[in-house]
Design a protein around this motif. Structure first.
Motif, short mmCIF file in Angstrom:
data_model
loop_
_atom_site.label_atom_id
_atom_site.label_comp_id
_atom_site.label_asym_id
_atom_site.label_seq_id
_atom_site.Cartn_x
_atom_site.Cartn_y
_atom_site.Cartn_z
N ALA A 111 4.46 5.03 2.89
CA ALA A 111 3.73 3.80 2.54
C ALA A 111 4.70 2.77 2.36
O ALA A 111 5.72 3.43 2.17
N VAL A 153 0.16 1.65 4.20
CA VAL A 153 -0.52 2.88 4.39
C VAL A 153 -0.61 3.72 5.45
O VAL A 153 -1.40 3.23 6.35
N VAL A 173 -1.46 10.81 2.63
CA VAL A 173 -0.68 9.85 3.01
C VAL A 173 0.45 10.42 3.52
O VAL A 173 1.63 10.71 2.67
N LEU A 219 -7.29 5.70 -2.81
CA LEU A 219 -5.74 5.80 -3.43
C LEU A 219 -5.84 4.20 -3.97
O LEU A 219 -4.58 5.10 -4.87
N VAL A 259 -3.10 5.70 -7.70
CA VAL A 259 -2.10 4.71 -8.06
C VAL A 259 -2.41 4.25 -9.49
O VAL A 259 -1.99 4.72 -10.03
N GLU A 314 5.18 2.90 -4.33
CA GLU A 314 5.07 3.88 -2.74
C GLU A 314 5.23 5.18 -3.44
O GLU A 314 4.77 5.98 -2.19
N HIS A 327 -0.51 11.73 -2.37
CA HIS A 327 -1.26 11.69 -2.31
C HIS A 327 -1.64 12.55 -1.44
O HIS A 327 -0.60 12.10 0.15
N LEU A 340 1.69 6.42 -3.82
CA LEU A 340 1.32 6.75 -2.67
C LEU A 340 1.27 8.15 -1.67
O LEU A 340 -0.14 8.64 -1.24
N ILE A 350 -5.24 -2.64 0.76
CA ILE A 350 -4.64 -1.54 0.92
C ILE A 350 -4.85 -2.04 3.17
O ILE A 350 -6.01 -2.09 3.64
#
Ligand code: WTA
Length: 658
Positions: free
Chosen positions: A557, A575, A554, A591, A595, A545, A551, A548, A608
């Motif tokens: 998450a 997400v 985002v 994404l 990760v 998380e 990013h 994510l 996702i």
């Protein structure tokens, strides 16, 4: 010899079959009857001081003996101490002491590289020489007793040599799995305050070249404290070398003297740190010390794998994980075994790579993970059938629950119904195997890790701390320590206490769910915290998380596990995106790549799921229970959703399931 003849794999899910070791196996086994095992077990728990003193005498050479065997407090001031005042050296036990025996010319390490033609064998004498030389290299660049050395190496002999060399001079090694990203490596270097890194120019994985040194350089860019980096030349190719900081392994070794006295370490001096995931975003540095760990890994290795001097033992785990520490290096070498080490993966260049190696080296004991067994099962029987596996006499599994179907496949197609299977349950924290059959005397049931090893008192309890009934699922805890138990979280004593000893006072809390059946067999049921087990690798949902949400697109998450045929557990990421950003397949790919870059390929989300909102309680807590059910496809049993701030979120999540 199976009590019942194996039938088709399909009808085995009832999980009530029992398999007995053959008479032939039992006749030669170290522990050959249930009665003998039960007596030893009784002694181990009723007179632990005597039992662990015997194990220490039988299995380890000491420079100085202990003043007390076992001292601990599991309730207030958490501490664990074994062999107080004793002195030893782990590398001396793995190497020097064997040189005084016929084993000096026995193969200690057989290394098989990924390319068929790359292989090397080190006798105990040769390995001793390499380790002593590298210990001198470390000393030369200023590494001292107690210093941390981060090791970022693939499965090449230099990895085993490095950790034994650290142990020789009393430096604390911290091995970081070669599949981790620059960011993960950096975090682990910084957390342990390491000033030295050992790495390689390149690595090989399934025919592809990994830019290990480039990853290391990226990590080191943010680790100014690292003054020296030793680089193994795995491939004859150039790489960036920083003047003054980076040294080629082969150049340093060419100048290193052959002799290096092993440091006399206190039994409770740290041997290594190994990072593992927990339920928070930051991996913790599990710390093991010298005396107890060596006694525990050596004795568990000898009993559980029923090791005989003529055996070739192959544990397929990477030394980047605890299984590799305890059962590729320390346990086997301390026991004077021949340990096989493999650089590659099970299915490259062909799905029979493991079986080709078993055939080539006449492997007798094979210890591997269920995820690999399931992948090979999918590839079909023809692959193992095409190889001579007749040398095998014992099989083992580790890392995650094994489903009875995979157990049966392993039993029939690899063990040819004659090899006992030891399903071994344990953790990075536990140092060695805790729940397992002893192969000569404990009948096995597919899917159960069976009974505790010597000295262990596991218990299944309810939320309120009372003991669960027969076959009732609950939390697995352990009543008292054993010599291999971790001694702390590096640099964070409070976290050690709160993670393992606060939930159920007086017990070590494993984080696993289990039930105990009418025969006293344990059935492990997976994690009860926010830790995933993906292909036998531990990962915190919070780690994925936080990668994510790092990013730019985002907003939020939530990551949960879902049942996955091969990996055991897959990664399902919900997400929500920032205002004005649209869902797209490209963004999904971006994404996943993100990760991988943040943590490493093992953390790649399988799915996702973009959504506009996550199901939250009125106090803002994400209801993971619902997310897990949707990910698993159990959409008919979502349970009570009325406590949600906005129950309609659930309908849109169900319709958007990936
Ligand atoms: C899981 C690996 C069921 C468990 C040695 C544990 C298992 C976590 C088994 C530790 C097994 C390991 N049956 N589950 N035989 N072995 N596990 O720290 O959930 O990487 O808590 O240590 O793997 O993973 P770790």
């Amino acid at each position: 010899m199976a009590e019942e003849k194996s039938g088709s794999v399909q009808n085995l899910m009832t999980e009530n079959r029992v398999f007995y070791p053959s008479q032939e196996f039992t006749d030669k086994a170290k522990v050959s009857s249930r009665q003998q095992r039960d007596e030893l077990y009784r002694k181990s728990v009723e007179q632990p001081e005597e039992f662990w003193a015997d194990m220490a005498e039988q299995n380890i050479d000491w420079f100085k003996k202990w003043e007390a065997v076992e001292e601990y407090d599991f309730t207030d001031n958490i501490f664990i101490n074994y062999y107080r005042g004793a002195k030893l050296n782990a590398s001396y036990n793995c190497l020097d002491r064997h040189l005084k025996t016929w084993r000096r010319n026995k193969a200690a390490l057989i290394w098989q590289g990924e390319p068929y033609e790359d292989s090397r064998t080190y006798t105990y004498l040769q390995l001793h020489r390499e380790v002593s030389k590298f210990a001198n290299v470390l000393k030369n660049i200023g590494v001292k007793k107690g210093d941390r050395v981060t090791v970022y190496l693939p499965m090449i002999p230099e990895l085993a040599i490095t950790i034994l060399a650290c142990a020789r001079i009393g430096a604390i090694h911290s091995v970081v799995f070669g599949g981790f990203s620059a960011e993960s490596l950096r975090d682990r270097i910084l957390d342990s305050n390491a000033e030295t890194l050992i790495t390689t120019n390149y690595g090989l994985r399934a025919g592809k070249i990994l830019n290990s040194k480039e990853i290391a350089d990226n990590a080191l860019a943010e680790c100014p404290a690292v003054k020296n980096c030793v680089v193994v030349k795995r491939l004859d190719k150039d790489c960036n070398m920083v003047e003054g900081r980076d040294h080629w392994w082969h150049e340093a070794m060419a100048k290193a003297p052959l002799d290096c006295e092993p440091e006399q370490m206190d039994a409770e001096d740290p041997l290594f740190i190994l990072y593992t995931s927990g339920s928070t975003g930051k991996p913790k540095g599990v710390m093991h010390t010298t005396g107890g760990y060596m006694v525990y890994t050596t004795s568990s290795f000898k009993y559980i794998f029923d090791y005989r001097d003529e055996d070739i033992f192959w544990c397929t785990a990477d030394i980047g994980w605890v299984t590799g520490h305890s059962y590729v290096v320390y346990g086997p070498l301390s026991a004077g075994a021949t340990s096989l080490m493999f650089e590659g993966v099970p299915n490259y260049p062909q799905p029979d790579r493991f079986w080709e190696i078993v055939e080539k080296y006449r492997v007798n004991i094979l210890y591997t993970a269920p995820t690999g067994i399931r992948a090979m099962m999918r590839d079909g029987e023809k692959w193992p059938l095409g190889r001579d596996l007749s040398s095998l006499r014992l099989l083992g599994t580790v890392g995650e629950p094994i489903n009875p179907e995979a157990w049966m496949w392993y039993h029939i197609n690899i063990g040819k119904e004659k090899c006992p299977i030891v399903d071994t349950w344990w953790q990075t924290e536990t140092g060695g195997i805790l729940i397992t059959p002893l192969p000569g005397c404990i009948p096995t049931k597919p899917g159960s890790a069976t009974v505790p090893f010597f000295g262990l008192k596991p218990k299944v309890i309810r939320q309120d701390g009372s003991e669960a009934g027969v076959n009732e699922g609950g939390y697995l805890v352990i009543e008292k320590p054993w010599p291999g138990l971790m001694r702390g979280v590096y640099g964070d004593p409070e976290r050690f206490k709160t993670t393992y000893f606060v939930q159920y006072p007086g017990y070590y809390f494993t984080g696993d769910g289990a039930r105990k059946d009418e025969d006293g067999y344990f059935w492990l049921m997976g994690r009860v915290d926010d830790v995933l087990n993906v292909s036998g690798h531990r990962l915190g949902t919070a780690e994925v998380e936080s990668a994510l949400v790092a990013h730019a697109k985002v907003a939020e998450a939530a990551v949960v596990g879902f049942p996955h045929d091969i990996k055991g557990e897959g990664i399902y990421a919900y997400v929500t995106l920032k205002e004005g950003i649209d869902f797209s397949d490209e963004l999904k790919k971006e994404l996943v790549a993100h990760v991988r870059k943040e943590i490493g390929p093992i953390a790649s989300p399988d799915k996702i799921h973009f959504s506009n909102a996550l199901p939250k309680t009125r106090s803002g807590k994400i209801m993971r229970r619902i997310l897990r059910k949707i990910a698993a496809g159990d959409v008919d049993q979502l349970g009570d959703t009325t406590t949600l701030a906005d129950p309609s979120v659930v309908d849109s999540l169900v319709s958007g399931r990936q």
